[in-house]
Scaffold this active site. Structure first.
Site, PDB file in Angstrom:
ATOM      1  NE  ARG A 128       8.437  -4.716 -59.257  1.00 27.20           N
ATOM      2  CZ  ARG A 128       8.692  -3.471 -59.673  1.00 27.20           C
ATOM      3  NH1 ARG A 128       7.998  -2.456 -59.188  1.00 27.20           N
ATOM      4  NH2 ARG A 128       9.627  -3.252 -60.566  1.00 27.20           N
ATOM      5  NE  ARG A 162       8.847  -4.604 -64.190  1.00 33.12           N
ATOM      6  CZ  ARG A 162       8.939  -3.346 -63.789  1.00 33.12           C
ATOM      7  NH1 ARG A 162       7.984  -2.833 -63.013  1.00 33.12           N
ATOM      8  NH2 ARG A 162       9.952  -2.600 -64.149  1.00 33.12           N
ATOM      9  NE  ARG A 173      14.095  -1.237 -63.314  1.00 29.22           N
ATOM     10  CZ  ARG A 173      13.445  -2.211 -62.675  1.00 29.22           C
ATOM     11  NH1 ARG A 173      13.966  -3.431 -62.623  1.00 29.22           N
ATOM     12  NH2 ARG A 173      12.307  -1.970 -62.096  1.00 29.22           N
TER      13      ARG A 173
HETATM   14  P1  ADP Z   1       7.610   1.025 -58.010  1.00 31.47           P
HETATM   15  O1  ADP Z   1       6.311   1.045 -58.767  1.00 31.47           O
HETATM   16  O2  ADP Z   1       7.957   2.376 -57.448  1.00 31.47           O
HETATM   17  O3  ADP Z   1       8.739   0.435 -58.792  1.00 31.47           O
HETATM   18  P2  ADP Z   1       6.278  -1.009 -56.331  1.00 31.47           P
HETATM   19  O4  ADP Z   1       5.069  -0.297 -55.846  1.00 31.47           O
HETATM   20  O5  ADP Z   1       6.112  -2.005 -57.403  1.00 31.47           O
HETATM   21  O6  ADP Z   1       7.418   0.075 -56.751  1.00 31.47           O
HETATM   22  O7  ADP Z   1       6.997  -1.674 -55.060  1.00 31.47           O
HETATM   23  C1  ADP Z   1       8.142  -2.508 -55.221  1.00 31.47           C
HETATM   24  C2  ADP Z   1       8.016  -3.720 -54.313  1.00 31.47           C
HETATM   25  O8  ADP Z   1       8.163  -3.307 -52.936  1.00 31.47           O
HETATM   26  C3  ADP Z   1       6.680  -4.436 -54.391  1.00 31.47           C
HETATM   27  O9  ADP Z   1       6.909  -5.827 -54.279  1.00 31.47           O
HETATM   28  C4  ADP Z   1       5.884  -3.895 -53.186  1.00 31.47           C
HETATM   29  O10 ADP Z   1       5.019  -4.904 -52.651  1.00 31.47           O
HETATM   30  C5  ADP Z   1       6.979  -3.558 -52.192  1.00 31.47           C
HETATM   31  N1  ADP Z   1       6.704  -2.307 -51.439  1.00 31.47           N
HETATM   32  C6  ADP Z   1       6.057  -1.195 -51.877  1.00 31.47           C
HETATM   33  N2  ADP Z   1       6.022  -0.251 -50.916  1.00 31.47           N
HETATM   34  C7  ADP Z   1       6.675  -0.763 -49.847  1.00 31.47           C
HETATM   35  C8  ADP Z   1       6.971  -0.263 -48.526  1.00 31.47           C
HETATM   36  N3  ADP Z   1       6.589   0.970 -48.139  1.00 31.47           N
HETATM   37  N4  ADP Z   1       7.649  -1.090 -47.681  1.00 31.47           N
HETATM   38  C9  ADP Z   1       8.047  -2.331 -48.084  1.00 31.47           C
HETATM   39  N5  ADP Z   1       7.791  -2.848 -49.305  1.00 31.47           N
HETATM   40  C10 ADP Z   1       7.124  -2.082 -50.186  1.00 31.47           C
HETATM   41  P1  ADP Z   2       9.972   0.819 -62.108  1.00 32.78           P
HETATM   42  O1  ADP Z   2       9.472  -0.315 -61.295  1.00 32.78           O
HETATM   43  O2  ADP Z   2      11.447   0.822 -62.312  1.00 32.78           O
HETATM   44  O3  ADP Z   2       9.484   2.150 -61.669  1.00 32.78           O
HETATM   45  P2  ADP Z   2       8.557   0.939 -64.683  1.00 32.78           P
HETATM   46  O4  ADP Z   2       7.552  -0.116 -64.864  1.00 32.78           O
HETATM   47  O5  ADP Z   2       8.097   2.323 -64.418  1.00 32.78           O
HETATM   48  O6  ADP Z   2       9.586   0.447 -63.581  1.00 32.78           O
HETATM   49  O7  ADP Z   2       9.502   0.995 -65.975  1.00 32.78           O
HETATM   50  C1  ADP Z   2      10.114  -0.159 -66.502  1.00 32.78           C
HETATM   51  C2  ADP Z   2      11.030   0.233 -67.664  1.00 32.78           C
HETATM   52  O8  ADP Z   2      10.250   0.814 -68.712  1.00 32.78           O
HETATM   53  C3  ADP Z   2      12.080   1.287 -67.316  1.00 32.78           C
HETATM   54  O9  ADP Z   2      13.255   0.726 -66.768  1.00 32.78           O
HETATM   55  C4  ADP Z   2      12.317   1.936 -68.696  1.00 32.78           C
HETATM   56  O10 ADP Z   2      13.155   1.129 -69.510  1.00 32.78           O
HETATM   57  C5  ADP Z   2      10.938   1.921 -69.320  1.00 32.78           C
HETATM   58  N1  ADP Z   2      10.159   3.156 -69.036  1.00 32.78           N
HETATM   59  C6  ADP Z   2       9.000   3.245 -68.303  1.00 32.78           C
HETATM   60  N2  ADP Z   2       8.564   4.511 -68.246  1.00 32.78           N
HETATM   61  C7  ADP Z   2       9.476   5.250 -68.955  1.00 32.78           C
HETATM   62  C8  ADP Z   2       9.597   6.633 -69.239  1.00 32.78           C
HETATM   63  N3  ADP Z   2       8.693   7.537 -68.800  1.00 32.78           N
HETATM   64  N4  ADP Z   2      10.663   7.025 -69.985  1.00 32.78           N
HETATM   65  C9  ADP Z   2      11.574   6.155 -70.451  1.00 32.78           C
HETATM   66  N5  ADP Z   2      11.523   4.837 -70.203  1.00 32.78           N
HETATM   67  C10 ADP Z   2      10.487   4.375 -69.467  1.00 32.78           C
END
Ligand code: ADP
Ligand code: ADP
Ligand code: ZN
Length: 215
Positions: A128, A162, A173
């Site tokens: 990502r 990140r 996670r």
């Molecule tokens: P989340 O917010 O749930 O952690 P992201 O939307 O950031 O996930 O997606 C994680 C990574 O996977 C990103 O680099 C995104 O471009 C890719 N990605 C998201 N959806 C898909 C999918 N349906 N198939 C393949 N890759 C995906």
């Molecule tokens: P992801 O791609 O794993 O969905 P996020 O950007 O949502 O990542 O979260 C990144 C990090 O921020 C998490 O691993 C956690 O440490 C913290 N975090 C985000 N949202 C929450 C929440 N609602 N409660 C507790 N921790 C959180």
């Protein structure tokens, strides 16, 4: 007004789909992860408390999170609705959200679980990257910019990864998700607002499934 929650483990596609829904529905994406990263970058007290926990792939304390989000949903840009991305992540957060909404006479319209296989999430997370200028999301394999090194949306040429998007932290996670977040799925099932989509489908196909729900 439409209020949505996107639920799913790291890499499920919450952020990717939330940005698309933000554009198509004209409502705002609220990502607690983005808010926390902004606090860390600003060097605030909240950021100082959250930083180490985030780097280890654990969950930041409910008090901090509830505080951040309750202030945020009061703001004017939330009046048409919002997409919660990464919140709630624990039962106390889900209960606090319900209390906050009840106070305003609001509720959630759809809580959408993005169903994915854990094994695929490591590759998604480690590949990502994000445009530093506009925040558009990309992937080394699954969502490359049309022109290498140039953001499709804004033409920016700087990208960020990140600190917590490494294979080791992803496993922590995913563990936190199954232990602390997955239980809220049945919480919403009981409320009768739970829907699910196949998050293993291609990005556009997932968007179609979501549009069919929020239509
Ligand atoms: P989340 O917010 O749930 O952690 P992201 O939307 O950031 O996930 O997606 C994680 C990574 O996977 C990103 O680099 C995104 O471009 C890719 N990605 C998201 N959806 C898909 C999918 N349906 N198939 C393949 N890759 C995906
Ligand atoms: P992801 O791609 O794993 O969905 P996020 O950007 O949502 O990542 O979260 C990144 C990090 O921020 C998490 O691993 C956690 O440490 C913290 N975090 C985000 N949202 C929450 C929440 N609602 N409660 C507790 N921790 C959180
Ligand atoms: Zn950009």
């Amino acid at each position: 007004m439409t209020n949505l929650i996107l639920l799913g483990p790291p890499g499920a596609g919450k952020g990717t789909q939330a940005k698309r829904l933000e554009d198509s529905l004209g409502i705002v994406q609220l990502s607690t992860g983005d808010m926390l990263r902004a606090e860390v970058a600003a060097g605030s007290d909240v950021g100082a408390k959250a930083k180490a926990v985030m780097e280890a792939g654990g969950l930041v304390s409910d008090d901090i999170i509830i505080d951040i989000i309750s202030g945020r949903i009061e703001q004017d840009d939330c009046k048409n609705g919002f997409i919660l991305d990464g919140f709630p992540r624990t039962t106390p957060q889900a209960e606090a959200l319900d209390a906050m909404l009840a106070e305003k006479g609001l509720g959630m319209d759809h809580v959408i679980e993005m169903q994915v296989d854990d094994e695929a999430m490591v590759e998604r997370i480690t590949g990502r990257f994000t445009c530093a200028q506009c925040g558009a999301g990309y992937h080394d394999t699954f969502q490359r910019p049309k022109v290498d090194g140039v953001c499709d949306k804004c033409g920016g040429t700087e990208f960020t990864r990140r600190a917590d998007d490494n294979a080791e932290t992803v496993r922590s996670r995913l563990g936190a998700y199954h232990e602390q977040t997955a239980p809220i799925i049945s919480y919403y099932e009981k409320q009768g607002v739970l829907k699910s989509v196949d998050g293993m489908a291609a990005i556009d196909a997932v968007t179609e499934q979501l549009n069919a729900i929020v239509g």
